[in-house]
Design a protein around this motif. Structure first.
Motif, PDB file in Angstrom:
ATOM      1  N   UNK A 167     -50.166  -0.046  -2.891  1.00 38.51           N
ATOM      2  CA  UNK A 167     -49.972  -1.196  -3.779  1.00 38.51           C
ATOM      3  C   UNK A 167     -50.084  -0.837  -5.248  1.00 38.51           C
ATOM      4  N   UNK A 168     -51.122  -0.107  -5.604  1.00 36.77           N
ATOM      5  CA  UNK A 168     -51.335   0.246  -7.010  1.00 36.77           C
ATOM      6  C   UNK A 168     -50.270   1.216  -7.505  1.00 36.77           C
ATOM      7  N   UNK A 169     -49.897   2.162  -6.673  1.00 34.43           N
ATOM      8  CA  UNK A 169     -48.883   3.129  -7.077  1.00 34.43           C
ATOM      9  C   UNK A 169     -47.524   2.483  -7.286  1.00 34.43           C
ATOM     10  N   UNK A 170     -47.142   1.604  -6.365  1.00 32.41           N
ATOM     11  CA  UNK A 170     -45.853   0.921  -6.518  1.00 32.41           C
ATOM     12  C   UNK A 170     -45.876  -0.035  -7.703  1.00 32.41           C
ATOM     13  N   UNK A 171     -47.021  -0.680  -7.924  1.00 37.95           N
ATOM     14  CA  UNK A 171     -47.157  -1.549  -9.095  1.00 37.95           C
ATOM     15  C   UNK A 171     -46.955  -0.744 -10.369  1.00 37.95           C
TER      16      UNK A 171
END
Length: 128
Positions: A20-24
């Motif tokens: 989630x954080x990486x794609x964000x």
């Protein structure tokens, strides 16, 4: 039951945060840096290892600990650079971008360190 008895849950939680954080980070950055895809790819790999961790496979668990530890160190370094940016970074990034980077890297580092703590506590518990 205790979280130390279920390291796969800590692994899955950390993997979900990485994805989630990486794609964000990837989609919020208009430059779409390829390096922002490292955490989601690592998170995907950790999800693939989850069944082996749950089954108690020590080799798989050690691989997960190694990957998690390495990425936690990397995100921790990036967190420190976002919290205390150099003059060059202050000129390169807007303050809101530095805050976002600190939040994302902080979350990834926190969940990574928590997952490593669960893994290590589980290893210690099994040795007793």
């Amino acid at each position: 039951m205790n979280i130390v008895d279920r390291p796969d849950i800590a692994n899955n939680t950390h993997a979900a945060v990485l994805i989630g954080a990486g794609l964000t980070s990837y989609f919020l950055n208009e430059n779409r840096p390829k390096t922002a895809l490292i955490p989601p790819l690592t998170g995907g790999a950790l999800l693939l290892l989850s069944s082996g961790i749950k089954a108690g496979n020590q080799n798989v668990a050690h691989a997960a600990v190694g990957m998690t530890s390495l990425l936690s160190v990397m995100t921790g370094i990036l967190l420190s650079k976002a919290i205390a940016p150099s003059q060059e970074a202050k000129q390169k990034f807007k303050p809101e971008v530095l805050r976002r980077r600190a939040s994302v890297f902080g979350l990834m580092t926190l969940t990574g360190l928590a997952a490593v703590g669960v893994y290590v506590a589980g290893f210690i518990q099994k040795r007793k």
